[in-house]
Scaffold this motif. Structure first.
Motif, short mmCIF file in Angstrom:
data_model
loop_
_atom_site.label_atom_id
_atom_site.label_comp_id
_atom_site.label_asym_id
_atom_site.label_seq_id
_atom_site.Cartn_x
_atom_site.Cartn_y
_atom_site.Cartn_z
N LEU A 1 40.18 65.84 42.91
CA LEU A 1 40.57 67.81 43.61
C LEU A 1 40.60 67.97 44.48
N PRO B 1 41.65 74.91 41.78
CA PRO B 1 42.76 74.51 41.05
C PRO B 1 42.75 75.40 39.52
N GLN C 1 46.52 71.51 36.67
CA GLN C 1 46.02 70.06 37.78
C GLN C 1 44.75 69.67 37.79
N GLU D 1 45.41 67.25 34.37
CA GLU D 1 46.10 66.21 35.14
C GLU D 1 45.57 65.06 35.80
N LYS D 2 44.55 65.28 36.93
CA LYS D 2 43.97 64.80 37.72
C LYS D 2 41.73 64.05 36.89
#
Length: 295
Positions: free
Chosen positions: A106, A186, A190, A193-194
């Protein structure tokens, strides 16, 4: 809490595949560790007045306040199979290192800090823990996203009345939130997903998004009531009807151990034993087995 146990057992029986699960709480929840006494750890009246749920985790360790904005992550598999090979300390290091790398995607520099935290610049951003039930293994953690300090402190039995302002500030300096570190903060999509991509690449597996299985849904309907009941939430609390026990509190690097013993008339036999505290035990039944052995 119900789904933690259900997915764990379904994975252990190979009815469900190894799973990475993300979760949130709505409303916010004050959660004690599996072995903790909820009466000692949670400000229950405050939580009720502010609409905060109270419950018990399957993992050991200390109490946590799970804000609505916080994100939970859980990994389920079978002990002895990847990624849960080796002793608990090795599993802890492996999974926390991967989770820290996922958060670092991130744009922050997150690192694993023993015993079971993930930190950024010395401040905790994720606590973790593991549990073994019915031949399955679950490792879980939280990610602090949006800052909300008042409820964070008051829901748990942090002795704020006895702390001076600078001491409260020192306490808060030990934790951080993504909103402190990144602007804009974030989104949950997000973050998921990371972290998912990091677990996928580090574990060399292919992750396929999916919903609960039909069997998991069926079990949830039938088993949810247990995890909403006082029997589950106060399972490690001292029985209200019992007389004062013999007590011992031991502080160790691995946590606090509280031992309560009730003796039979004459005081020469143990009639009941209760072991509580913010420690980890793999498997969970270890403390129950020890209580039974003492009796």
């Amino acid at each position: 809490m119900a789904l933690d146990k259900i997915i764990l057992e379904e994975v252990a029986e190979r009815s469900s595949p190894p799973t990475l699960r993300f979760l949130q709480f709505e409303p916010a929840a004050a959660l004690v560790g599996y072995h903790q006494d909820v009466n000692l750890e949670i400000r229950q009246e405050f939580c009720r007045e502010h609409g905060i749920d109270i419950n018990r985790r399957h993992t050991g360790g200390g109490s946590i306040f799970f804000q609505e904005s916080a994100l939970g992550w859980e990994l389920y598999a079978i002990p002895g199979e990847a990624p849960f090979r080796g002793p608990f300390e090795h599993i802890l290091h492996t999974i926390c290192t991967i989770a820290a790398a996922g958060l670092s995607r991130l744009g922050i520099e997150a690192k694993f800090r023993p015993r079971n935290d993930i930190e950024v610049d010395g401040r905790k951003i994720s606590g973790t823990g593991g549990a073994s039930i019915s031949g399955g293994f679950m490792f879980q953690g939280t990610v602090l996203v949006e800052k909300d300090l008042e409820l964070f402190i008051k829901a748990l039995r942090v002795p704020v009345e006895k702390l001076k302002k600078r001491e409260i500030e020192s306490l808060l300096d030990r934790i951080c939130f993504l909103s402190d570190l990144l602007d804009p903060t974030p989104t949950l999509s997000q973050i998921k997903e990371k972290m998912a991509r990091e677990f996928e690449q580090s574990l060399q597996v292919r992750m396929i998004p999916g919903d609960l299985t039909s069997r998991e849904r069926e079990r949830l309907e039938s088993e949810l009531s247990l995890f909403e009941s006082p029997e589950w939430i106060t399972a490690r609390s001292r029985p209200a009807h019992e007389a004062e026990p013999a007590r011992s509190i031991t502080q160790t690097d691995a946590g606090t151990l509280r031992l309560h013993l009730w003796t039979a008339p004459g005081g020469r036999r143990i009639r009941q034993a209760l072991i509580a505290g913010d420690f980890f035990a793999i498997p969970n039944r270890l403390s129950h087995d020890l209580e039974a052995a003492l009796v």
